[in-house]
Structures are given as C-alpha cells and as structure tokens.
Design a protein around this motif. Structure first.
Motif, PDB file in Angstrom:
ATOM      1  N   PHE A   1       0.835  -1.202   0.000  1.00  0.00           N
ATOM      2  CA  PHE A   1       0.000   0.000   0.000  1.00  0.00           C
ATOM      3  C   PHE A   1       0.871   1.253   0.000  1.00  0.00           C
ATOM      4  CE2 PHE A   1      -2.129   3.418   2.298  1.00  0.00           C
ATOM      5  CZ  PHE A   1      -3.304   3.555   1.562  1.00  0.00           C
ATOM      6  N   VAL A   2       1.876   1.284   0.870  1.00  0.00           N
ATOM      7  CA  VAL A   2       2.745   2.457   0.979  1.00  0.00           C
ATOM      8  C   VAL A   2       3.536   2.663  -0.318  1.00  0.00           C
ATOM      9  CG1 VAL A   2       4.803   3.371   2.146  1.00  0.00           C
ATOM     10  CG2 VAL A   2       2.898   2.469   3.486  1.00  0.00           C
ATOM     11  N   LYS A   3       3.978   1.581  -0.928  1.00  0.00           N
ATOM     12  CA  LYS A   3       4.715   1.722  -2.188  1.00  0.00           C
ATOM     13  C   LYS A   3       3.810   2.261  -3.294  1.00  0.00           C
ATOM     14  CE  LYS A   3       8.259  -1.713  -1.277  1.00  0.00           C
ATOM     15  NZ  LYS A   3       8.775  -3.056  -1.618  1.00  0.00           N
ATOM     16  N   ASP A   4       2.564   1.840  -3.298  1.00  0.00           N
ATOM     17  CA  ASP A   4       1.627   2.310  -4.321  1.00  0.00           C
ATOM     18  C   ASP A   4       1.098   3.715  -4.039  1.00  0.00           C
ATOM     19  OD1 ASP A   4       1.887  -0.019  -5.778  1.00  0.00           O
ATOM     20  OD2 ASP A   4       0.039  -0.927  -4.998  1.00  0.00           O
ATOM     21  N   PHE A   5       1.024   4.065  -2.761  1.00  0.00           N
ATOM     22  CA  PHE A   5       0.464   5.364  -2.358  1.00  0.00           C
ATOM     23  C   PHE A   5       1.421   6.052  -1.375  1.00  0.00           C
ATOM     24  CE2 PHE A   5      -2.965   2.401  -3.300  1.00  0.00           C
ATOM     25  CZ  PHE A   5      -3.608   3.074  -4.330  1.00  0.00           C
ATOM     26  N   PRO A   6       2.632   6.392  -1.806  1.00  0.00           N
ATOM     27  CA  PRO A   6       3.621   6.963  -0.870  1.00  0.00           C
ATOM     28  C   PRO A   6       3.198   8.302  -0.276  1.00  0.00           C
ATOM     29  CG  PRO A   6       4.384   7.156  -3.136  1.00  0.00           C
ATOM     30  CD  PRO A   6       3.143   6.310  -3.159  1.00  0.00           C
ATOM     31  N   GLU A   7       2.309   9.003  -0.941  1.00  0.00           N
ATOM     32  CA  GLU A   7       1.854  10.301  -0.444  1.00  0.00           C
ATOM     33  C   GLU A   7       0.739  10.168   0.589  1.00  0.00           C
ATOM     34  OE1 GLU A   7      -0.942   9.004  -3.504  1.00  0.00           O
ATOM     35  OE2 GLU A   7       1.236   9.030  -3.477  1.00  0.00           O
ATOM     36  N   SER A   8       0.190   8.983   0.735  1.00  0.00           N
ATOM     37  CA  SER A   8      -0.960   8.780   1.613  1.00  0.00           C
ATOM     38  C   SER A   8      -0.621   9.079   3.066  1.00  0.00           C
ATOM     39  CB  SER A   8      -1.464   7.341   1.504  1.00  0.00           C
ATOM     40  OG  SER A   8      -2.574   7.156   2.355  1.00  0.00           O
TER      41      SER A   8
END
Length: 188
Positions: free
Chosen positions: A100-107
């Motif tokens: 998840f973090v790799k796909d959405f690092p800005e989250s």
C-alpha cells in the motif's frame, strides 16, 4: 514527423479505442511537441481503459499536475487508494501494508489501518510491527509533518524515532519539532 502522420495515427488510435493503441501512440509521439495534446489524451484514455494504478500514475508523472485531466486522475487515484485501504482494513497483512505504501507513498491514511487493527480481537505482534514498518517506509518515501505526527501518536514509545528522523528534510522536521521533542524529553 509530418503533422498529417501524427494526426492520422491519433484518429486511428482513438477510433480503435484500445489501451494498446494509445500506448503505441504515446510511445511513438512522446517527443513530438506538436503531438503533445494527443499524447496526453492517449495516456489518459489508456488509464481509463485499463484502470491500472500504474497507468494513472504514468499520466500523473508525465503531466505533474499541469495536465488537462489532472483532476480526474487525482480523483481516480484517491478512489483506488480508498478501495485498497478498505480491503486492507478487512484483511490486514504486513506485506499488504508495505505494498500500500509503495503504491500510495503520499498517503497519510495509515492511522486508519492502525485503528482498524486496534479494533480486532486477535492482533498479532507481527501485524503491528508490519504496520510500523509501513509508517517508516512512508516517511522515507514522502515525508510530511502529518505523517511524523501520526507515527509519534501511534507509536509513542518511539523505539524507531531515530530511523524516522533519518533523511527527512529539515523544513519538515522544523514543522514538527515540538512533537518530536516531547517523546525524547519525557521518554514516552
């Protein structure tokens, strides 16, 4: 390239309306300034066709907030992020957190997963550790004061505070200096 060639190829790609055609068009004419508008449309329509996060991200990277379809792209990425978050909250997995973090690092939505895990009855230590690792990765990829504050709130022991502080820009650190100082001074 003569203008009639990239115009003709655009008409063909748009009439076929297939992801592969849009990919081919964008690849062939990406560096042709006069075809830039059609290349932008090709990348956007490809993303619409595939609905793959990677295609939405490609458009986002190419046009860095200045594209004609930026608002729609950002909205779709946020929708995909929300779906992934809901899915992870229902079936948490340490590897899923990192993905998840790799796909959405800005989250800045990891606290939602933390809350979800906290509500579950039999939460394993590895799951909690996996989420903390995701927080740390998120901070390394795209640091923000909100992420630092969330990490310190959700992991008040601050065992990995030094890791969090590595490579974070000074201006971001200045914004949360008080939040960082509190755990250091009190040991909490």
């Amino acid at each position: 390239f003569p203008s009639h060639e990239y115009t003709r190829d655009w008409w063909i790609a748009s009439l076929r309306d297939e992801a592969e055609g849009y990919t081919a068009y964008a690849g062939k004419y990406r560096k042709v300034p006069d075809a830039a508008s059609n290349v932008e449309k090709a990348l956007f329509y490809k993303a619409v066709k595939t609905d793959n996060l990677s295609d939405w991200r490609l458009y986002e990277a190419e046009f860095a907030g200045n594209g004609r379809f930026t608002d729609q792209v950002v909205d779709r990425i946020l929708q995909i992020e929300s779906k992934r978050l809901i899915s992870l909250a229902q079936a948490p997995a340490a590897s899923g957190f990192i993905s998840f973090v790799k796909d959405f690092p800005e989250s800045e939505r990891l606290p939602e997963l933390r809350d979800s895990i906290a509500r579950q009855k039999n939460t394993s230590d590895s799951l909690v550790q996996g989420l903390e690792d995701a927080y740390l990765l998120s901070l390394r990829l795209k640091p923000s004061s909100a992420k630092i504050s969330a990490y310190l709130r959700d992991y008040p022991a601050g065992d990995k505070l030094a890791i969090v502080l590595e490579d974070i820009p000074k201006d971001t650190l200045k914004q949360v200096q008080t939040s960082i100082d509190q755990p250091i001074v009190t040991g909490k």
